[in-house]
Design a protein around this motif. Structure first.
Motif, PDB file in Angstrom:
ATOM      1  N   LEU A   1     -26.447  19.026   7.695  1.00  0.00           N
ATOM      2  CA  LEU A   1     -27.179  20.044   8.454  1.00  0.00           C
ATOM      3  C   LEU A   1     -28.670  19.987   8.149  1.00  0.00           C
ATOM      4  O   LEU A   1     -29.506  20.113   9.061  1.00  0.00           O
ATOM      5  CB  LEU A   1     -26.623  21.430   8.124  1.00  0.00           C
ATOM      6  CG  LEU A   1     -25.233  21.774   8.666  1.00  0.00           C
ATOM      7  CD1 LEU A   1     -24.797  23.142   8.174  1.00  0.00           C
ATOM      8  CD2 LEU A   1     -25.216  21.731  10.185  1.00  0.00           C
TER       9      LEU A   1
ATOM     10  N   GLN B   1     -34.997  24.568  11.979  1.00  0.00           N
ATOM     11  CA  GLN B   1     -34.335  25.239  13.082  1.00  0.00           C
ATOM     12  C   GLN B   1     -33.640  24.212  13.955  1.00  0.00           C
ATOM     13  O   GLN B   1     -33.957  23.035  13.941  1.00  0.00           O
ATOM     14  CB  GLN B   1     -35.336  26.027  13.921  1.00  0.00           C
ATOM     15  CG  GLN B   1     -36.355  25.147  14.641  1.00  0.00           C
ATOM     16  CD  GLN B   1     -37.140  25.922  15.677  1.00  0.00           C
ATOM     17  OE1 GLN B   1     -36.913  27.093  15.907  1.00  0.00           O
ATOM     18  NE2 GLN B   1     -38.068  25.253  16.325  1.00  0.00           N
TER      19      GLN B   1
ATOM     20  N   TYR C   1     -22.243  22.811  20.143  1.00  0.00           N
ATOM     21  CA  TYR C   1     -21.411  23.608  19.239  1.00  0.00           C
ATOM     22  C   TYR C   1     -20.311  24.322  20.000  1.00  0.00           C
ATOM     23  O   TYR C   1     -20.414  24.565  21.218  1.00  0.00           O
ATOM     24  CB  TYR C   1     -22.262  24.632  18.481  1.00  0.00           C
ATOM     25  CG  TYR C   1     -22.526  25.921  19.246  1.00  0.00           C
ATOM     26  CD1 TYR C   1     -21.800  27.076  18.995  1.00  0.00           C
ATOM     27  CD2 TYR C   1     -23.521  25.993  20.232  1.00  0.00           C
ATOM     28  CE1 TYR C   1     -22.037  28.261  19.677  1.00  0.00           C
ATOM     29  CE2 TYR C   1     -23.780  27.165  20.915  1.00  0.00           C
ATOM     30  CZ  TYR C   1     -23.034  28.299  20.633  1.00  0.00           C
ATOM     31  OH  TYR C   1     -23.265  29.465  21.320  1.00  0.00           O
TER      32      TYR C   1
ATOM     33  N   VAL D   1     -20.063  21.869  15.019  1.00  0.00           N
ATOM     34  CA  VAL D   1     -21.449  21.600  15.396  1.00  0.00           C
ATOM     35  C   VAL D   1     -21.729  20.106  15.333  1.00  0.00           C
ATOM     36  O   VAL D   1     -21.188  19.387  14.479  1.00  0.00           O
ATOM     37  CB  VAL D   1     -22.419  22.377  14.475  1.00  0.00           C
ATOM     38  CG1 VAL D   1     -22.246  21.968  13.024  1.00  0.00           C
ATOM     39  CG2 VAL D   1     -23.854  22.199  14.915  1.00  0.00           C
TER      40      VAL D   1
ATOM     41  N   TYR E   1     -16.917  29.954   8.669  1.00  0.00           N
ATOM     42  CA  TYR E   1     -17.746  31.155   8.681  1.00  0.00           C
ATOM     43  C   TYR E   1     -16.814  32.349   8.574  1.00  0.00           C
ATOM     44  O   TYR E   1     -15.628  32.277   8.916  1.00  0.00           O
ATOM     45  CB  TYR E   1     -18.603  31.240   9.947  1.00  0.00           C
ATOM     46  CG  TYR E   1     -17.853  31.633  11.195  1.00  0.00           C
ATOM     47  CD1 TYR E   1     -17.743  32.970  11.579  1.00  0.00           C
ATOM     48  CD2 TYR E   1     -17.246  30.680  12.001  1.00  0.00           C
ATOM     49  CE1 TYR E   1     -17.058  33.335  12.717  1.00  0.00           C
ATOM     50  CE2 TYR E   1     -16.558  31.036  13.145  1.00  0.00           C
ATOM     51  CZ  TYR E   1     -16.457  32.362  13.493  1.00  0.00           C
ATOM     52  OH  TYR E   1     -15.766  32.722  14.620  1.00  0.00           O
TER      53      TYR E   1
ATOM     54  N   LEU F   1     -29.627  27.774  15.045  1.00  0.00           N
ATOM     55  CA  LEU F   1     -29.207  27.634  13.653  1.00  0.00           C
ATOM     56  C   LEU F   1     -30.452  27.602  12.781  1.00  0.00           C
ATOM     57  O   LEU F   1     -31.353  26.799  13.011  1.00  0.00           O
ATOM     58  CB  LEU F   1     -28.391  26.356  13.468  1.00  0.00           C
ATOM     59  CG  LEU F   1     -27.893  26.055  12.047  1.00  0.00           C
ATOM     60  CD1 LEU F   1     -26.900  27.124  11.601  1.00  0.00           C
ATOM     61  CD2 LEU F   1     -27.265  24.670  11.980  1.00  0.00           C
TER      62      LEU F   1
ATOM     63  N   SER G   1     -32.116  28.029   8.617  1.00  0.00           N
ATOM     64  CA  SER G   1     -31.848  27.954   7.188  1.00  0.00           C
ATOM     65  C   SER G   1     -32.884  28.788   6.452  1.00  0.00           C
ATOM     66  O   SER G   1     -34.086  28.605   6.637  1.00  0.00           O
ATOM     67  CB  SER G   1     -31.911  26.495   6.712  1.00  0.00           C
ATOM     68  OG  SER G   1     -31.793  26.420   5.299  1.00  0.00           O
TER      69      SER G   1
ATOM     70  N   TYR H   1     -27.389  29.585   5.576  1.00  0.00           N
ATOM     71  CA  TYR H   1     -27.426  29.150   6.967  1.00  0.00           C
ATOM     72  C   TYR H   1     -26.889  30.266   7.865  1.00  0.00           C
ATOM     73  O   TYR H   1     -25.816  30.819   7.614  1.00  0.00           O
ATOM     74  CB  TYR H   1     -26.595  27.873   7.150  1.00  0.00           C
ATOM     75  CG  TYR H   1     -27.116  26.715   6.341  1.00  0.00           C
ATOM     76  CD1 TYR H   1     -28.000  25.791   6.898  1.00  0.00           C
ATOM     77  CD2 TYR H   1     -26.751  26.551   5.009  1.00  0.00           C
ATOM     78  CE1 TYR H   1     -28.495  24.737   6.152  1.00  0.00           C
ATOM     79  CE2 TYR H   1     -27.247  25.504   4.251  1.00  0.00           C
ATOM     80  CZ  TYR H   1     -28.118  24.603   4.828  1.00  0.00           C
ATOM     81  OH  TYR H   1     -28.617  23.560   4.089  1.00  0.00           O
TER      82      TYR H   1
ATOM     83  N   LEU I   1     -26.407  31.630  12.051  1.00  0.00           N
ATOM     84  CA  LEU I   1     -26.288  31.251  13.459  1.00  0.00           C
ATOM     85  C   LEU I   1     -26.552  32.485  14.315  1.00  0.00           C
ATOM     86  O   LEU I   1     -25.871  33.504  14.178  1.00  0.00           O
ATOM     87  CB  LEU I   1     -24.888  30.697  13.736  1.00  0.00           C
ATOM     88  CG  LEU I   1     -24.660  30.009  15.081  1.00  0.00           C
ATOM     89  CD1 LEU I   1     -25.510  28.745  15.188  1.00  0.00           C
ATOM     90  CD2 LEU I   1     -23.189  29.668  15.263  1.00  0.00           C
TER      91      LEU I   1
END
Length: 391
Positions: free
Chosen positions: A21, A104, A113, A122, A133, A153, A155, A160, A162
């Motif tokens: 990711l 991002q 996704y 994803v 999740y 998405l 960070s 992380y 969404l």
């Protein structure tokens, strides 16, 4: 009527998934900066042209999947459109280039996704991964009756998140189905003052909020005067913290208003369009307090929450709402004492808090908008008993 809300969930990748990711987020960020540089030089904001000029490079140099390469162009052009709308960038002259610094990733639903119960699938630079999740509130949006849009998405501090726009089809409340009216006056000493069809008033004090915002203002002043790199970092940090805190306050107020009133409620607010122009008549030392209050944010949150609960929000002309007597209708500037926050009618001598009087007049304007007017039941017949006379 379609209502779009943003659902926020936290995903929990493994260490291997986290590395994938991070690499994808960084590649997407760099690709956005590259396309932003192209637009900066060419001044070309036509999506087809920008896509054709950069698509092959995004695929080869940054190894982005096809849909992500297309999303990069849309992300960058959306930023330029925002700069144009706010007047920062003009057709002639030097343009300001948006700088993509934070990790991002914009994800197209069913392409980049998908979301199933407790599983987030994803696309990455190395192919698809399935990430866990935990958010039970998302299950209500996964029954096929809601439309999921392009998610973002992000960070933050190794975590992380969404952000998913969810479009919901709700029934619009018509005037003929309104059974309850609430006038809401927004202010500084009282964040909200309300008056409803049952003659009840309510207040949300703004004293603690005003004090805390003054603290943030003084802290920013000291840090700006210091001017060091650490001071600038601190400024940015407290700015984000203050915004999140104020948005949470507005969420709580809007939720309380919606849940404490029945379905069929019409909330009546002042139309504050152009309110910033009034600051020219305010003392310089008071302007920050007058223009920095998050009235519009509260309006937005109340509007969508009300729509989801079978209610609605209307805006009316705020003229003279704090100067007009709700009992006899006499309007005069001298009726209101701003310093004491007291309303005293010069004609009939009716007295009350000036914010409450404004809420009462907003309630009356809401009643006048209803056709027929007998759709709202009122328990009291006069202001002295606690309610505005029916028109």
């Amino acid at each position: 009527m379609l209502v779009t809300i943003t659902a926020k969930i936290r995903i929990r990748p493994t260490s291997e998934q986290q590395a994938l990711l991070d690499a994808t987020l960084d590649a997407y960020r760099q690709a956005c900066n590259h396309v932003a540089q192209y637009v900066q030089k060419s001044h070309d904001t036509v999506q087809k042209n920008v896509h054709q000029a950069n698509y092959a490079m995004l695929r080869s140099d940054y190894r982005l999947p096809s849909q992500m390469a297309c999303s990069v162009t849309k992300t960058v052009l959306a930023k330029y459109k925002a700069l144009k709308t706010t007047g920062v960038n003009k057709p002639t002259g030097k343009w300001t280039r948006p700088d993509f610094r934070k990790p991002q990733l914009d994800l197209c639903y069913n392409r980049d996704y998908t979301l199933r119960k407790n599983v987030f699938s994803v696309n990455t630079l190395q192919g698809r991964i399935k990430v866990a999740y935990f958010d039970t509130t998302m299950e209500q949006y996964l029954n096929g009756t809601h439309k999921l849009g392009t998610a973002k998405l992000v960070s933050k501090h190794g975590k992380y998140f969404l952000h998913i726009p969810v479009t919901i089809d709700v029934a619009e409340l018509k005037d003929t189905n309104v059974t309850h009216v609430v006038g809401i006056d927004r202010g500084i000493n009282f964040l909200t003052a309300t008056y409803d069809s049952h003659g009840k008033s309510g207040f949300v004090s703004g004293k603690k909020i005003k004090s805390k915002r003054a603290h943030y203002k003084n802290l920013r002043k000291r840090l700006q005067k210091k001017g060091t790199a650490s001071a600038r970092r601190r400024l940015k940090k407290i700015g984000n913290r203050e915004n999140r805190w104020m948005q949470d306050i507005n969420h709580c107020i809007a939720k309380a208003l919606v849940t404490n009133n029945p379905q069929g409620t019409m909330f009546v607010l002042e139309d504050l369009t152009g309110i910033r122009n009034a600051t020219e008549k305010v003392r310089v030392r008071d302007r920050y307090v007058m223009v920095s209050w998050a009235h519009y944010d509260l309006e937005q949150k109340l509007t969508y929450k009300a729509q989801l609960h079978g209610q609605k929000v209307v805006k009316v002309d705020p003229a003279y709402t704090s100067q007009q007597c709700p009992k006899c209708g006499h309007t005069e500037r001298a009726n209101r004492n701003k310093r004491l926050h007291l309303f005293t009618c010069k004609n009939c001598h009716y007295r009350s808090n000036d914010d409450r009087v404004a809420a009462m007049n907003l309630y009356r304007k809401g009643i006048n908008m209803l056709v027929p007017s007998d759709t709202v039941e009122t328990e009291h017949d006069s202001v002295s008993q606690g309610a505005v006379n029916r028109p």
